[in-house]
Scaffold this motif. Structure first.
Motif, PDB file in Angstrom:
ATOM      1  N   LEU A   1     105.786  15.479  19.448  1.00 34.13           N
ATOM      2  CA  LEU A   1     105.583  16.069  18.305  1.00 34.13           C
ATOM      3  C   LEU A   1     104.125  15.919  18.073  1.00 34.13           C
ATOM      4  O   LEU A   1     103.416  17.086  17.559  1.00 34.13           O
ATOM      5  CB  LEU A   1     106.384  15.803  17.282  1.00 34.13           C
ATOM      6  CG  LEU A   1     107.890  16.055  17.380  1.00 34.13           C
ATOM      7  CD1 LEU A   1     108.707  15.348  16.150  1.00 34.13           C
ATOM      8  CD2 LEU A   1     107.997  17.561  17.441  1.00 34.13           C
ATOM      9  N   SER A   2     103.456  14.889  18.057  1.00 31.52           N
ATOM     10  CA  SER A   2     101.890  14.840  17.689  1.00 31.52           C
ATOM     11  C   SER A   2     101.333  15.547  18.590  1.00 31.52           C
ATOM     12  O   SER A   2     100.205  16.301  18.071  1.00 31.52           O
ATOM     13  CB  SER A   2     101.306  13.330  17.637  1.00 31.52           C
ATOM     14  OG  SER A   2     102.511  12.543  16.916  1.00 31.52           O
TER      15      SER A   2
ATOM     16  N   LYS B   1     101.718  18.405  20.291  1.00 33.05           N
ATOM     17  CA  LYS B   1     102.116  19.780  20.167  1.00 33.05           C
ATOM     18  C   LYS B   1     101.578  19.935  18.714  1.00 33.05           C
ATOM     19  O   LYS B   1     101.045  21.234  18.705  1.00 33.05           O
ATOM     20  CB  LYS B   1     103.867  20.006  19.748  1.00 33.05           C
ATOM     21  CG  LYS B   1     104.357  20.199  20.899  1.00 33.05           C
ATOM     22  CD  LYS B   1     105.902  20.764  20.841  1.00 33.05           C
ATOM     23  CE  LYS B   1     106.529  21.019  22.082  1.00 33.05           C
ATOM     24  NZ  LYS B   1     107.977  20.288  22.178  1.00 33.05           N
ATOM     25  N   ALA B   2     101.149  19.296  17.685  1.00 40.59           N
ATOM     26  CA  ALA B   2     100.772  19.668  16.441  1.00 40.59           C
ATOM     27  C   ALA B   2      99.134  19.470  16.607  1.00 40.59           C
ATOM     28  O   ALA B   2      98.435  20.399  15.970  1.00 40.59           O
ATOM     29  CB  ALA B   2     101.292  18.704  15.278  1.00 40.59           C
ATOM     30  N   TYR B   3      98.513  18.385  17.294  1.00 33.06           N
ATOM     31  CA  TYR B   3      97.282  18.215  17.156  1.00 33.06           C
ATOM     32  C   TYR B   3      96.517  18.459  18.228  1.00 33.06           C
ATOM     33  O   TYR B   3      95.290  18.909  18.453  1.00 33.06           O
ATOM     34  CB  TYR B   3      96.843  16.992  16.704  1.00 33.06           C
ATOM     35  CG  TYR B   3      97.655  16.661  15.300  1.00 33.06           C
ATOM     36  CD1 TYR B   3      97.256  17.352  14.192  1.00 33.06           C
ATOM     37  CD2 TYR B   3      98.583  15.665  15.486  1.00 33.06           C
ATOM     38  CE1 TYR B   3      98.072  17.111  13.094  1.00 33.06           C
ATOM     39  CE2 TYR B   3      99.436  15.534  13.990  1.00 33.06           C
ATOM     40  CZ  TYR B   3      99.162  16.205  13.067  1.00 33.06           C
ATOM     41  OH  TYR B   3      99.800  16.174  11.660  1.00 33.06           O
TER      42      TYR B   3
ATOM     43  N   PRO C   1      97.461  21.294  20.951  1.00 27.39           N
ATOM     44  CA  PRO C   1      98.280  22.191  21.572  1.00 27.39           C
ATOM     45  C   PRO C   1      98.104  22.423  23.043  1.00 27.39           C
ATOM     46  O   PRO C   1      99.061  22.821  23.746  1.00 27.39           O
ATOM     47  CB  PRO C   1      98.346  23.441  20.506  1.00 27.39           C
ATOM     48  CG  PRO C   1      97.177  23.091  19.712  1.00 27.39           C
ATOM     49  CD  PRO C   1      96.802  21.602  19.533  1.00 27.39           C
TER      50      PRO C   1
ATOM     51  N   LYS D   1     100.562  22.055  26.088  1.00 26.10           N
ATOM     52  CA  LYS D   1     101.165  23.144  26.915  1.00 26.10           C
ATOM     53  C   LYS D   1     100.959  22.881  28.274  1.00 26.10           C
ATOM     54  O   LYS D   1     101.913  23.048  29.095  1.00 26.10           O
ATOM     55  CB  LYS D   1     100.237  24.274  26.467  1.00 26.10           C
ATOM     56  CG  LYS D   1     101.191  25.408  26.010  1.00 26.10           C
ATOM     57  CD  LYS D   1     100.268  26.552  25.927  1.00 26.10           C
ATOM     58  CE  LYS D   1     100.753  27.420  24.499  1.00 26.10           C
ATOM     59  NZ  LYS D   1      99.747  28.480  24.101  1.00 26.10           N
ATOM     60  N   SER D   2      99.650  22.225  28.647  1.00 28.41           N
ATOM     61  CA  SER D   2      99.567  22.330  30.205  1.00 28.41           C
ATOM     62  C   SER D   2     100.357  20.962  30.719  1.00 28.41           C
ATOM     63  O   SER D   2     100.588  20.900  31.799  1.00 28.41           O
ATOM     64  CB  SER D   2      98.004  22.213  30.565  1.00 28.41           C
ATOM     65  OG  SER D   2      97.483  20.439  30.079  1.00 28.41           O
TER      66      SER D   2
END
Lengths: 200, 209
Positions: free
Chosen positions: B85-86, B88-90, B92, B96-97
């Motif tokens: 989650l972290s 994804k938030a900080y 991104p 993604k990769s």
């Protein structure tokens, strides 16, 4: 024995509860940021596909794809000063590494205004090259994989290795993304035609 | 202090999780096609192993032996989700990769193995030092293999063009078979390194001369 099971269950429940509390906290803290990223990404993607548009109107649920395995998860009508420029369509399909999402722009002249890959979880270095800004399917003209769909007529066959260049060693990714682009292009142009005929 | 250094350093060469213990290999071959991914994966994995070993070592007396595996999994999964989650938030782009490989840290045998073999028996400080050693050992191997594969297979390092324009990338190194080959080279290099260090430890006088 009975006491043992109770003890084990209790210990497990305690740890699970602790983990739950920690996760709930992290989730609550990161959720707005993650959603902000998604909203900003969408906004930026729409702008990239229709740079001249000044308004995007959501058309949720008015479009559907005819291709098996591809679904339309959102559509936006791009307009400038009240005149329709085209449609941006978000499609969801299956690629090599799972779900892939893509934004496809269809202009009123039945050409694609651009394609942007939103999510793709394919193999880094192979299928993931589809999203790399420095991976070119045509090195001479510096065309990226999604870049080759720009200004492509909707009536094209959309066949990998025929009118679409594939990503090296990633035929499944190339095919899946091409199918998604085609499905969106067809759905979008059909809607635009109907709208034009209905005087919308 | 020397004892802690010993715990830390064994993860780097002598008990390197990838090259000596040979655990957690699946994701290691998969993410090493680019250096950026390898750094991200190494960092995420180090975070999870440090906190998982710390928590389990702290509560080691409260964890009933018969239910230890599910409890380990709950703890590891919680920290993996936190880092997922972290990121994804900080971060991104990185998230993604790396895609699915971050959630897959849950089933990474290195963490399970160290938690079971070390953290569930030792004191918290030792467990954290052990986890750091394992994390560094894991990360250097990932970054090394990734540098090799990215340079030869794509002509870039950290996504920046390094090789001259005329260099034709050897795609073989980006593909899984190339990954296995580079991996094998690293294993033999590590065995050579270990033997060389043992010889050096055995004959310090000779080395000085």
């Amino acid at each position: 024995m009975k006491k043992d099971i109770l003890k084990l269950g209790l210990a497990l429940a305690l740890f699970a509860a602790g983990a739950c509390v920690a996760l709930a906290m992290v989730y609550a803290v990161t959720k707005p940021t993650i959603e902000g990223h998604e909203a900003r990404n969408l906004e930026a993607s729409l702008k990239e596909i229709f740079p001249e548009a000044d308004a995007f109107e959501s058309l949720n649920g008015e479009l559907s794809a005819d291709t098996a395995g591809v679904t339309v998860t959102g559509a936006w009508k791009a307009s400038k000063g009240g005149a329709t420029l085209g449609l941006a369509i978000r499609t969801l399909g299956k690629s090599y590494g799972g779900d892939a999402a893509m934004l496809v722009g269809v202009r009123t002249d039945r050409r694609l205004s651009g394609v942007r890959i939103l999510t793709l979880s394919d193999t880094p270095g192979l299928g993931a090259n589809a999203t790399s800004p420095t991976y070119f399917v045509d090195k001479a003209s510096k065309t990226t994989f999604p870049g080759q769909f720009k200004d492509k007529p909707v009536s094209d066959p959309f066949e990998v290795k025929n009118d679409v260049s594939a990503i090296t060693a990633s035929t499944i990714t190339s095919k899946a993304l091409t199918d998604m682009a085609k499905a969106a292009a067809l759905a979008g142009s059909a809607w635009l035609e109907k709208a034009a005929a209905g005087g919308m | 202090m020397q004892r802690l250094w010993k715990i830390f350093s064994k993860g780097i060469v002598y008990e390197n999780p990838l090259l000596m213990l040979m655990i957690g290999l699946c994701s290691a071959v998969a993410v090493t096609s680019s250096v950026g991914n390898a750094v991200g994966m190494g960092g995420a994995m180090t975070f999870v192993i440090v906190f998982a070993e710390l928590v389990i070592s702290l509560f080691r007396k409260l964890i009933p032996n018969d239910a230890r595996i599910p409890i380990f999994i709950i703890v590891i999964a919680a920290f993996t989700t936190i880092i997922d989650l972290s990121m994804k938030a900080y971060l991104p782009e990185l998230s993604k990769s790396l895609g699915v490989f971050i959630p897959l840290i849950v089933v990474n045998c290195i963490i399970m193995g160290r938690v079971e073999a070390f953290a569930s028996k030792e004191k918290p400080l030792d467990a954290v030092v052990d986890a750091l050693g394992m994390g560094v050992g894991y990360t250097w191997v990932l970054v090394g293999i990734a540098a090799f594969r990215e340079l030869l297979g794509n002509g870039t390092l950290m996504a920046a063009q390094v090789m001259p324009e005329a260099f034709q990338p050897i795609l073989f190194f980006t593909l899984p078979p190339g990954g296995f080959m580079v991996f094998a080279l690293f294993i033999s290099f590590n065995i050579w390194l270990k033997k060389a260090m043992e010889r050096r430890a055995a004959a310090p006088a000779k080395e000085a001369a």
